[in-house]
Design a protein around this motif. Structure first.
Motif, short mmCIF file in Angstrom:
data_model
loop_
_atom_site.label_atom_id
_atom_site.label_comp_id
_atom_site.label_asym_id
_atom_site.label_seq_id
_atom_site.Cartn_x
_atom_site.Cartn_y
_atom_site.Cartn_z
N LYS A 171 0.85 -1.20 0.00
CA LYS A 171 0.00 0.00 0.00
C LYS A 171 0.89 1.25 0.00
O LYS A 171 2.06 1.20 0.35
CB LYS A 171 -0.91 0.02 1.23
CG LYS A 171 -1.76 -1.21 1.40
CD LYS A 171 -2.97 -1.18 0.51
CE LYS A 171 -3.80 -2.43 0.71
NZ LYS A 171 -5.19 -2.25 0.51
N SER A 172 0.31 2.38 -0.40
CA SER A 172 1.07 3.63 -0.42
C SER A 172 0.21 4.79 0.05
O SER A 172 -1.02 4.71 0.05
CB SER A 172 1.62 3.90 -1.83
OG SER A 172 0.56 4.08 -2.74
N ALA A 173 0.89 5.85 0.47
CA ALA A 173 0.21 7.06 0.93
C ALA A 173 1.10 8.26 0.67
O ALA A 173 2.33 8.15 0.67
CB ALA A 173 -0.10 6.97 2.42
N GLN A 174 0.46 9.38 0.43
CA GLN A 174 1.18 10.66 0.34
C GLN A 174 1.20 11.25 1.74
O GLN A 174 0.21 11.17 2.46
CB GLN A 174 0.47 11.61 -0.62
CG GLN A 174 1.14 12.96 -0.73
CD GLN A 174 0.37 13.90 -1.65
OE1 GLN A 174 -0.64 13.55 -2.24
NE2 GLN A 174 0.87 15.12 -1.75
N LEU A 175 2.33 11.82 2.14
CA LEU A 175 2.45 12.46 3.45
C LEU A 175 2.93 13.88 3.28
O LEU A 175 3.78 14.17 2.45
CB LEU A 175 3.44 11.71 4.34
CG LEU A 175 2.84 10.46 4.97
CD1 LEU A 175 3.41 9.25 4.32
CD2 LEU A 175 3.08 10.47 6.44
N LEU A 176 2.37 14.75 4.09
CA LEU A 176 2.82 16.14 4.16
C LEU A 176 3.16 16.42 5.62
O LEU A 176 2.30 16.35 6.49
CB LEU A 176 1.74 17.10 3.68
CG LEU A 176 2.04 18.59 3.89
CD1 LEU A 176 3.23 19.02 3.05
CD2 LEU A 176 0.83 19.44 3.56
N TYR A 177 4.45 16.65 5.88
CA TYR A 177 4.91 17.04 7.21
C TYR A 177 5.09 18.55 7.21
O TYR A 177 5.67 19.10 6.26
CB TYR A 177 6.27 16.41 7.53
CG TYR A 177 6.26 14.93 7.77
CD1 TYR A 177 6.11 14.42 9.06
CD2 TYR A 177 6.45 14.03 6.73
CE1 TYR A 177 6.14 13.06 9.29
CE2 TYR A 177 6.47 12.66 6.95
CZ TYR A 177 6.32 12.18 8.24
OH TYR A 177 6.35 10.84 8.47
N SER A 178 4.66 19.22 8.26
CA SER A 178 4.93 20.66 8.37
C SER A 178 5.25 20.99 9.82
O SER A 178 4.77 20.33 10.75
CB SER A 178 3.75 21.49 7.86
OG SER A 178 2.59 21.23 8.60
#
Length: 189
Positions: A171-178
């Motif tokens: 499985k895959s996912a997009q991540l946005l860390y801020s």
């Protein structure tokens, strides 16, 4: 952080018999109040004198002069993400996770370093969901509504910090860390 105040409360636990204490249960009870209350730094200590002191972190931290930073990427199965934190101390992380496929409840975890400070999401996730684990607001949401999480909000250690993202195999996912990088705020007392 607005009108944050640190209030220290202390309570004595008296024993009925001359035996050791095996467990203590603390049940915070709030009545006739509004707003947000955080219980932090619960400390149990032996003896008649109160010795520990933990000030609110607001007095010892300040935002770095650096602008907020964002890190964006795609993770497949399990990856270790390394973030550069150019601030002088740790900073809370806001993480937005966008699954690319359906993922069963409990199959997605975020963690620090070699697995500490783990956060798990017990509910299933659908492709395209926005699951936000926001340290800055101390909240977890999915598509803007409150979401259940088990474990800890994430942070980034000063300089570089490692973050383990575990997804189901294949499985895959997009991540946005801020984050807003932080510096020491001066004298503690």
């Amino acid at each position: 952080m607005g009108n944050v105040r640190f209030i220290r409360l202390a309570e004595v636990v008296n024993k009925k018999q001359d035996k050791r204490v095996v467990s203590v249960t603390v049940v915070p009870t709030i009545t006739d109040c509004s707003g947000t209350i955080y219980f932090t730094d619960l400390q149990l200590q032996e003896g008649p004198a109160l010795t520990g002191y933990a000030p609110h972190t607001e007095i010892c931290l300040k935002e770095s002069e650096n602008a907020p930073v964002w890190f964006n990427g795609i993770v497949r199965s399990e990856e270790t993400v390394i973030l550069l934190n150019l601030g002088g101390t740790s900073a809370g992380l806001d993480i937005n996770l966008y699954p690319k496929q359906y993922m069963e409840g409990g199959s997605v975890t975020l963690a620090q370093g070699v697995g500490g400070q783990k956060a798990t999401f017990p509910n299933a996730m659908n492709a395209g969901d926005n699951v936000a684990l926001l340290a800055s607001k101390r909240e977890c949401t999915r598509n803007g509504a409150k979401e259940t999480k088990e474990g800890f909000y994430q942070y980034s250690a000063a300089w570089d910090s490692k973050h383990i993202v575990s997804l189901p195999q294949g499985k895959s996912a997009q991540l946005l860390y801020s984050m807003q990088e932080m510096d020491d705020g001066g004298e503690l007392l």
